[in-house]
Design an enzyme around this catalytic site. Structure first.
Site, PDB file in Angstrom:
ATOM      1  N   HIS A   1      -7.692  -5.617  -0.690  1.00 17.64           N
ATOM      2  CA  HIS A   1      -6.495  -4.893  -0.227  1.00 17.64           C
ATOM      3  C   HIS A   1      -5.810  -5.760   0.830  1.00 17.64           C
ATOM      4  CE1 HIS A   1      -4.102  -1.281  -0.226  1.00 17.64           C
ATOM      5  NE2 HIS A   1      -4.189  -1.175   1.085  1.00 17.64           N
TER       6      HIS A   1
ATOM      7  N   ASP B   1      -9.498  -4.741  -5.203  1.00 15.12           N
ATOM      8  CA  ASP B   1      -8.996  -3.870  -4.137  1.00 15.12           C
ATOM      9  C   ASP B   1      -9.894  -2.636  -4.000  1.00 15.12           C
ATOM     10  OD1 ASP B   1      -7.530  -2.104  -2.489  1.00 15.12           O
ATOM     11  OD2 ASP B   1      -5.623  -2.877  -3.226  1.00 15.12           O
TER      12      ASP B   1
ATOM     13  N   SER C   1       0.833  -1.191   0.000  1.00 14.20           N
ATOM     14  CA  SER C   1       0.000   0.000   0.000  1.00 14.20           C
ATOM     15  C   SER C   1       0.877   1.255   0.000  1.00 14.20           C
ATOM     16  CB  SER C   1      -0.976  -0.049   1.183  1.00 14.20           C
ATOM     17  OG  SER C   1      -2.020   0.882   1.018  1.00 14.20           O
TER      18      SER C   1
END
Length: 169
Positions: free
Chosen positions: A148, A116, A63
């Protein structure tokens, strides 16, 4: 990390930067990204000063951490072994490829789930498209149904990548 880290590897996990928005057209924390990059570069230099050759170091993250890994690697003046970028994007992407001062000839692996909800899959695709224009060895892997997060398949792919770019000496 334990599942993919070989015994001859050390893992360091620094903090990323302030994420102001997840709007593709929103303002980015340019100063924060640059400060975080300086931190990553200083951590890399510490490892190099401790005797680890830069070309044995893999920079990676998930991320925001993946975004920081991409950005930091492209601005780090010494060669790295490779870069792992998970569920992320290239920050300040409008500055590239011109801003890439180094590490355009090392392996990059970018992984993203196609479901995601946090960092949209299209951001990963756009980053991969941009990076393929100026990086020689980049690979974009898609994981069907992954949100995610990570998956066993992704971890296997990362283990293969790490074993290839940092074999035991």
């Amino acid at each position: 990390m334990g599942a993919i880290r070989s015994p001859h590897m050390k893992v360091i996990c620094p903090t990323a930067f302030d994420l102001r928005t997840l709007d593709a057209n929103g303002p980015e924390d340019e100063e924060g990204i640059r400060r975080a990059t300086e931190l990553v570069h200083s951590l890399l230099e510490q490892e190099i000063n401790n005797g680890i050759p830069s070309n044995r170091i893999v920079l990676g993250g998930f991320s925001q951490g993946g975004a920081l890994a991409l950005y930091s690697a492209l601005l780090f003046p010494k060669p790295l072994a490779g870069v792992i970028a998970l569920s992320c994007w290239l920050p300040l992407h409008k500055n590239f490829p011109a801003a890439a001062v180094a590490n355009t000839d090392i392996p990059y692996i970018q992984c993203h789930g196609d479901c995601d909800p946090i960092v949209p899959y299209k951001w990963g695709q756009m980053t991969a498209f941009l990076m393929k224009q100026f990086l020689k060895h980049t690979e974009f892997k898609t994981y069907r149904g992954m949100m995610h997060s990570s998956s066993d398949e992704e971890m296997r792919d990362l283990k293969t990548f790490l074993d290839k770019v940092t074999p035991p000496e």
